[in-house]
Design an enzyme around this catalytic site. Structure first.
Site, PDB file in Angstrom:
ATOM      1  N   VAL A   1       0.815  -1.215   0.000  1.00 11.38           N
ATOM      2  CA  VAL A   1       0.000   0.000   0.000  1.00 11.38           C
ATOM      3  C   VAL A   1       0.849   1.266   0.000  1.00 11.38           C
ATOM      4  CG1 VAL A   1      -0.331  -0.107   2.526  1.00 11.38           C
ATOM      5  CG2 VAL A   1      -1.931   1.183   1.136  1.00 11.38           C
TER       6      VAL A   1
ATOM      7  N   GLY B   1      -8.838  -7.051   8.317  1.00  9.66           N
ATOM      8  CA  GLY B   1      -9.784  -6.193   9.032  1.00  9.66           C
ATOM      9  C   GLY B   1     -10.223  -4.973   8.252  1.00  9.66           C
TER      10      GLY B   1
ATOM     11  N   GLU C   1     -12.577  -3.300  15.943  1.00 13.72           N
ATOM     12  CA  GLU C   1     -11.525  -4.244  16.326  1.00 13.72           C
ATOM     13  C   GLU C   1     -11.005  -3.859  17.691  1.00 13.72           C
ATOM     14  OE1 GLU C   1      -8.873  -5.646  12.973  1.00 13.72           O
ATOM     15  OE2 GLU C   1      -9.687  -3.835  12.096  1.00 13.72           O
TER      16      GLU C   1
ATOM     17  N   HIS D   1      -0.469 -11.297  16.610  1.00 16.48           N
ATOM     18  CA  HIS D   1      -1.926 -11.276  16.445  1.00 16.48           C
ATOM     19  C   HIS D   1      -2.503 -12.380  17.315  1.00 16.48           C
ATOM     20  CE1 HIS D   1      -5.936 -11.255  14.798  1.00 16.48           C
ATOM     21  NE2 HIS D   1      -5.633 -10.148  14.142  1.00 16.48           N
TER      22      HIS D   1
ATOM     23  N   HIS E   1       2.934 -10.891  13.839  1.00 15.57           N
ATOM     24  CA  HIS E   1       2.011 -10.251  12.893  1.00 15.57           C
ATOM     25  C   HIS E   1       2.532  -8.924  12.350  1.00 15.57           C
ATOM     26  CE1 HIS E   1      -1.799  -9.229  11.099  1.00 15.57           C
ATOM     27  NE2 HIS E   1      -1.985  -8.198  11.888  1.00 15.57           N
TER      28      HIS E   1
ATOM     29  N   GLU F   1       5.098  -0.438   6.989  1.00 17.35           N
ATOM     30  CA  GLU F   1       5.537  -1.220   8.149  1.00 17.35           C
ATOM     31  C   GLU F   1       7.039  -1.126   8.394  1.00 17.35           C
ATOM     32  OE1 GLU F   1       4.287  -5.312   8.046  1.00 17.35           O
ATOM     33  OE2 GLU F   1       5.111  -5.744  10.035  1.00 17.35           O
TER      34      GLU F   1
ATOM     35  N   ARG G   1       0.585  -1.470  18.074  1.00 15.68           N
ATOM     36  CA  ARG G   1      -0.226  -0.830  17.028  1.00 15.68           C
ATOM     37  C   ARG G   1      -1.714  -1.081  17.251  1.00 15.68           C
ATOM     38  NH1 ARG G   1      -2.257  -2.964  11.990  1.00 15.68           N
ATOM     39  NH2 ARG G   1      -1.542  -4.914  12.868  1.00 15.68           N
TER      40      ARG G   1
ATOM     41  N   LEU H   1      -2.789   0.032   7.335  1.00 10.30           N
ATOM     42  CA  LEU H   1      -3.125   0.460   5.965  1.00 10.30           C
ATOM     43  C   LEU H   1      -3.290   1.977   5.945  1.00 10.30           C
ATOM     44  CD1 LEU H   1      -5.682  -2.297   4.799  1.00 10.30           C
ATOM     45  CD2 LEU H   1      -3.275  -2.090   4.185  1.00 10.30           C
TER      46      LEU H   1
HETATM   47  C1  SIN Z   1      -7.152  -8.134  11.640  1.00 12.09           C
HETATM   48  O1  SIN Z   1      -7.963  -8.101  10.741  1.00 12.09           O
HETATM   49  O2  SIN Z   1      -7.386  -8.592  12.751  1.00 12.09           O
HETATM   50  C2  SIN Z   1      -5.795  -7.584  11.367  1.00 12.09           C
HETATM   51  C3  SIN Z   1      -5.890  -6.150  11.106  1.00 12.09           C
HETATM   52  C4  SIN Z   1      -4.621  -5.477  11.468  1.00 12.09           C
HETATM   53  O3  SIN Z   1      -3.642  -6.145  11.789  1.00 12.09           O
HETATM   54  O4  SIN Z   1      -4.614  -4.251  11.471  1.00 12.09           O
END
Ligand code: SIN
Length: 535
Positions: free
Chosen positions: A21, A55, A122, A240, A347, A371, A382, A388
């Site tokens: 991205v 996400g 989230e 994650h 992650h 990143e 984070r 993104l």
């Molecule tokens: C997720 O969808 O849980 C990951 C999204 C992220 O790492 O920002």
């Protein structure tokens, strides 16, 4: 246009390394600004981390009652454990709405009901503010749109090219890149430009189990450190909490997006007990460092191999989360009727090359975004779906910096000598992954970190890296040394860095980022004056 071979010698104004991205946003803006830009990417265009993001993009568009830019800033700061750079948080969060609008103008299609974009929530977010695409395929849609726009704009892409090292002129300014191409990186060559943007992603491949693709080997951080740049916050590797558990395995593992919990799923232990209640006021939607640490603690205490994510109460799972559903079905699990076995996996690198919010590294001619960079947005942990966002915002801003710096700097000495490839420390990848996974994942202590350093040291030989695998392994070796040095220095627990021998947070002595540079022998060292202010 896609070109092969390393004979691409025509002058460029900007080389972008990486095609996620941040890289493609920058390449498109650079082309639109009239710069001659070339994108260098190890595999095919678009095969980095971005496409695996599920996400979404955290962004405040002004149409969610009770949400605000201030709330997004506050959530980002709360997740970051006191190490965010408040100015960077402000700039990037406030830059989000415009950057998302421009991404949509480039063709990205987000999930919507009528004119209004759908939102999910989230961990760590106080509101439903995450826009998503294809249900849980946001990264894939963002990447699709950017790749299509890049092709449409006729940007030159050198796929199958591995960035090896930055070329510098006698003043230390970066004026190009040495690259490997051909089968396994057997051919070498140089690309010349007065500006090089590293957008290479993170270093999840330092761990045996990760959500990151095979390309995430820390190449950009290694190139930047060797060029004289500073890195920071490298000890904050985010795990994650919910990655599909199908038994011990090495390499990229399927993510189970946090949005599944955002929409009501609950973590349970083998006995069916919902163990996040009481751990944090947000329970299953606590920031992910808290959830990942709780799962690790709970599985260790109960002797389980994994935890279980119960999404059986969610209506329409297969259509809302098609990517997760497909991964589960492939593993023989039906999330509509049975809980999903999950465990944490490496992650996201919260730290990286120190930059300002314009992507400047402090080394003239060298920029970093996404990143690979440490802008100060993430701090010690984070906030979900802020990555993104950061790639989009800084990917745009860095092109403005390149244009300004170019106007101010005068002509660069593009005639920098091409030195023979240097000998570098290289350890075998399996040893690195075992050492870091065992001793530098969630729950670290001095004894384990020392054992990991010894294991890395014992496996290291010094030589000229050969081919793509050699370049990647040299980068991973440098990152292993740097992560272990920083993790050993930070004698407290904060964000993603959990020390079992120092379980408390120490805001009196350690509320600052640790900077890492290379010493004269090329070894990463934690800089004594640790506080990161500006790049
Ligand atoms: C997720 O969808 O849980 C990951 C999204 C992220 O790492 O920002």
């Amino acid at each position: 246009m896609t070109a092969r071979g390393v004979s691409w010698e025509a002058g460029a104004d900007l080389i972008v390394v990486g095609s996620g991205v941040a890289g493609l946003t920058a390449a498109l803006d650079a082309a639109a600004a009239g710069l001659r830009v070339v994108v260098v990417t190890k595999d095919g265009i678009g095969e980095g981390s971005t496409r695996w993001a599920q996400g979404g993009v955290a962004v405040v568009l002004g149409d969610v009652a009770g949400d605000s830019l201030g709330a997004h800033v506050a959530d980002t700061l709360a997740a970051g454990g006191g190490l965010n750079d408040a100015d960077a948080v402000d700039v990037i969060v406030r830059g989000g709405p415009g950057a998302v609008r421009r991404l949509r103008e480039r063709g990205a299609l987000f999930d919507a009901r009528g004119a209004r974009l759908d939102r999910t929530r989230e961990g760590g977010h106080s509101a439903f503010r995450v826009v998503h695409a294809g249900g849980d395929a946001t990264g894939a849609e963002v990447e699709r749109a950017l790749v299509a726009a890049t092709r449409e704009a006729g940007v030159t892409v050198l796929d199958g090219h591995v960035a090896d090292d930055a070329l510098r002129d006698v003043t230390g300014r970066v004026v190009g890149l040495s690259v490997l191409a051909g089968d396994g990186g057997a051919e070498t060559g140089v690309l010349r430009a007065p500006a090089v943007l590293l957008a290479t992603g993170g270093y999840g491949q330092l761990y045996s189990s990760t959500t990151n693709p095979a390309t995430s080997t820390g190449d950009g951080v290694a190139i930047a450190l060797r060029a004289g740049a500073t890195a920071a916050d490298l000890e904050f590797v985010q795990f994650h909490p919910t990655v599909l558990w199908t038994g011990p395995a090495v390499g990229r593992r399927p993510l189970v997006t946090e949005a599944v919990r955002g929409e009501g799923a609950v973590l349970r232990d083998r006995a069916g007990h919902a163990f996040m209640a009481g751990v944090h006021p947000l329970a299953d939607l606590a920031p992910r460092d808290v959830v990942a640490a709780a799962i690790t603690r709970h599985t260790a205490e109960t002797g389980s191999e994994c935890a279980w994510l119960d999404a059986t109460g969610l209506a329409g799972f297969a259509t809302r989360f098609p990517t997760v559903f497909a991964s589960c079905r492939e593993a023989g699990i039906d999330p509509r009727t049975e809980p999903i076995p999950v465990n944490p996996a490496a992650h996201y690198a919260c730290g990286g090359v120190v930059t300002d919010t314009w992507g400047r590294t402090g080394v003239p001619g060298l920029y970093a975004a996404g990143e690979v960079a440490r802008t100060g947005l993430h701090g010690a942990n984070r906030l979900a779906s802020n990555s993104l966002l950061e790639g989009l915002v800084v990917g745009e801003r860095v092109v403005r910096a390149v244009c300004e710096d170019r106007a101010a700097a005068g002509p660069a000495l593009l005639t920098a000598p091409v030195e023979p490839a240097p000998a570098l420390p290289v350890a075998d990848r399996a040893t690195l992954q075992r050492a870091l996974s065992r001793h530098a994942a969630i729950g670290r202590d001095a004894t384990g970190l020392a054992a990991a350093s010894d294991a890395v040291e014992a496996a290291t030989v010094v030589g000229v890296p050969v081919g793509r695998a050699g370049v990647e392994d040299a980068a991973l070796t440098l990152l292993a040394q740097a992560v272990l040095a920083a993790a050993g220095t930070r004698r407290e627990s904060r964000g993603c860095h959990v020390r079992t021998d120092f379980p408390d947070r120490d805001d009196v002595h350690q509320a600052s980022s640790l900077r890492v540079r290379l010493d004269a022998a090329g070894r990463p060292v934690v800089v004594a004056d640790a506080l990161v202010g500006a790049a």
